[in-house]
Design an enzyme around this catalytic site. Structure first.
Site, PDB file in Angstrom:
ATOM      1  N   GLU A   1      -1.999  -8.743   3.959  1.00  0.00           N
ATOM      2  CA  GLU A   1      -1.267  -9.310   5.379  1.00  0.00           C
ATOM      3  C   GLU A   1      -2.909  -9.502   5.804  1.00  0.00           C
ATOM      4  O   GLU A   1      -3.044 -10.199   6.814  1.00  0.00           O
ATOM      5  CB  GLU A   1      -0.796  -8.631   6.518  1.00  0.00           C
ATOM      6  CG  GLU A   1      -1.154  -7.173   6.742  1.00  0.00           C
ATOM      7  CD  GLU A   1      -2.046  -6.007   5.379  1.00  0.00           C
ATOM      8  OE1 GLU A   1      -2.262  -5.280   5.944  1.00  0.00           O
ATOM      9  OE2 GLU A   1      -1.038  -5.745   4.681  1.00  0.00           O
TER      10      GLU A   1
ATOM     11  N   CYS B   1       1.022  -1.232   0.206  1.00  0.00           N
ATOM     12  CA  CYS B   1       0.133  -0.189   0.024  1.00  0.00           C
ATOM     13  C   CYS B   1       0.924   1.283   0.235  1.00  0.00           C
ATOM     14  O   CYS B   1       1.191   1.941  -0.874  1.00  0.00           O
ATOM     15  CB  CYS B   1      -0.956   0.437   1.030  1.00  0.00           C
ATOM     16  SG  CYS B   1      -1.914   1.042   1.019  1.00  0.00           S
TER      17      CYS B   1
ATOM     18  N   HIS C   1      -3.697  -4.933   0.188  1.00  0.00           N
ATOM     19  CA  HIS C   1      -3.012  -4.943   2.303  1.00  0.00           C
ATOM     20  C   HIS C   1      -3.601  -7.049   1.974  1.00  0.00           C
ATOM     21  O   HIS C   1      -4.869  -7.561   2.479  1.00  0.00           O
ATOM     22  CB  HIS C   1      -4.178  -4.369   3.237  1.00  0.00           C
ATOM     23  CG  HIS C   1      -3.523  -3.477   3.535  1.00  0.00           C
ATOM     24  ND1 HIS C   1      -3.039  -2.803   4.501  1.00  0.00           N
ATOM     25  CD2 HIS C   1      -4.054  -1.776   2.358  1.00  0.00           C
ATOM     26  CE1 HIS C   1      -2.374  -1.558   4.231  1.00  0.00           C
ATOM     27  NE2 HIS C   1      -3.915  -1.464   3.522  1.00  0.00           N
TER      28      HIS C   1
END
Length: 247
Positions: A224, A122, A222
């Site tokens: 994660e 990001c 993202h």
């Protein structure tokens, strides 16, 4: 014949540094400025087989001071100061964070200089682009006409992304993938040596690579946030393991 020290290093998990936030925080009995990070980054690196260490946005980050790392994650976060890419701030652009900008630009430059495997997430992808001379769209909804990439505060939007045929990202994620996004800025002019390898249906750049680098990948999303899909982190840890073995 290998020394015991080199044998131990070869057997340990790769050490992956993750950049962090410097924020006013409350925890326990304390209310103070703290170095913080979403736990999901650490869990993703751990699940992929790496040892995560948190890198504060304070310090002397140069090629000579990061040689103990095997890989780097540039995490998401606040908007980059537009002065770094020669623009005045847009009304929607956040308050500059000069300490974090300075630390992450230095870390990105150091990683590229020594060939350290790098995953830019990001804001991290935007840092990578600006470090290499690129610029940003400061408010993407003005281009797309929607808030799909950042639907609400603290909410991730779902974005369908198409990967470029033959790219490194396609080899990791396949031809198409749905990702979690939360960004109101995006890449405009590309930095030197960067290739676009993933795009959203509205044309927003969602992934880049530095083809000349060993492993330098940026995603606007993202990864994660999806504990069931750690393919990008696994690719980073595998690249870090190979790089460490070759040094």
């Amino acid at each position: 014949m290998a020394s015991r020290g080199s044998e131990r290093r070869a057997g340990r998990p790769p050490v992956i540094g993750i950049t962090t936030y410097l924020e006013h925080s409350t925890f326990g009995i304390w209310e103070t400025e703290a170095v913080v990070l979403h736990r999901e980054y650490v869990e993703s690196v751990r699940s992929a087989g790496g040892n995560a260490v948190l890198l504060p946005p304070i310090g002397d980050w140069r090629a000579e001071t990061v040689d103990w790392l095997d890989g780097l994650v540039l995490s998401g976060g606040a908007d980059i100061d537009p002065a770094r890419y020669g623009q005045a701030p847009h009304p929607t652009t956040g308050t500059p964070q000069p300490l974090r900008d300075a630390a992450e630009f230095a870390l990105a430059e150091a990683a590229l200089a020594v060939g350290m495997p790098l995953l830019a997430v990001c804001r991290g992808m935007q840092v990578l682009n600006v470090v290499l001379g690129g610029t940003l769209h400061q408010h993407t909804p003005e281009r797309t006409g929607t808030n799909d990439h950042q639907p609400e505060v603290a909410m991730f939007g779902k974005t369908e992304v198409t990967l470029a045929p033959g790219s490194g990202l396609e080899s990791i994620l396949g031809k198409r993938v749905q990702v979690a996004c939360h960004h109101h800025q995006s890449l405009d002019r590309l930095g030197t040596g960067i290739a676009v390898t993933a795009t959203a249906g509205d044309g927003v750049v969602e992934g880049v690579e530095v083809p000349a680098a060993r492993f330098a990948v940026g995603v606007q999303s993202h990864p994660e946030q999806n504990a069931d899909d750690i393919r990008l982190f696994t690719a980073l840890v595998d690249a870090a393991r190979r790089w460490r073995a070759e040094r």
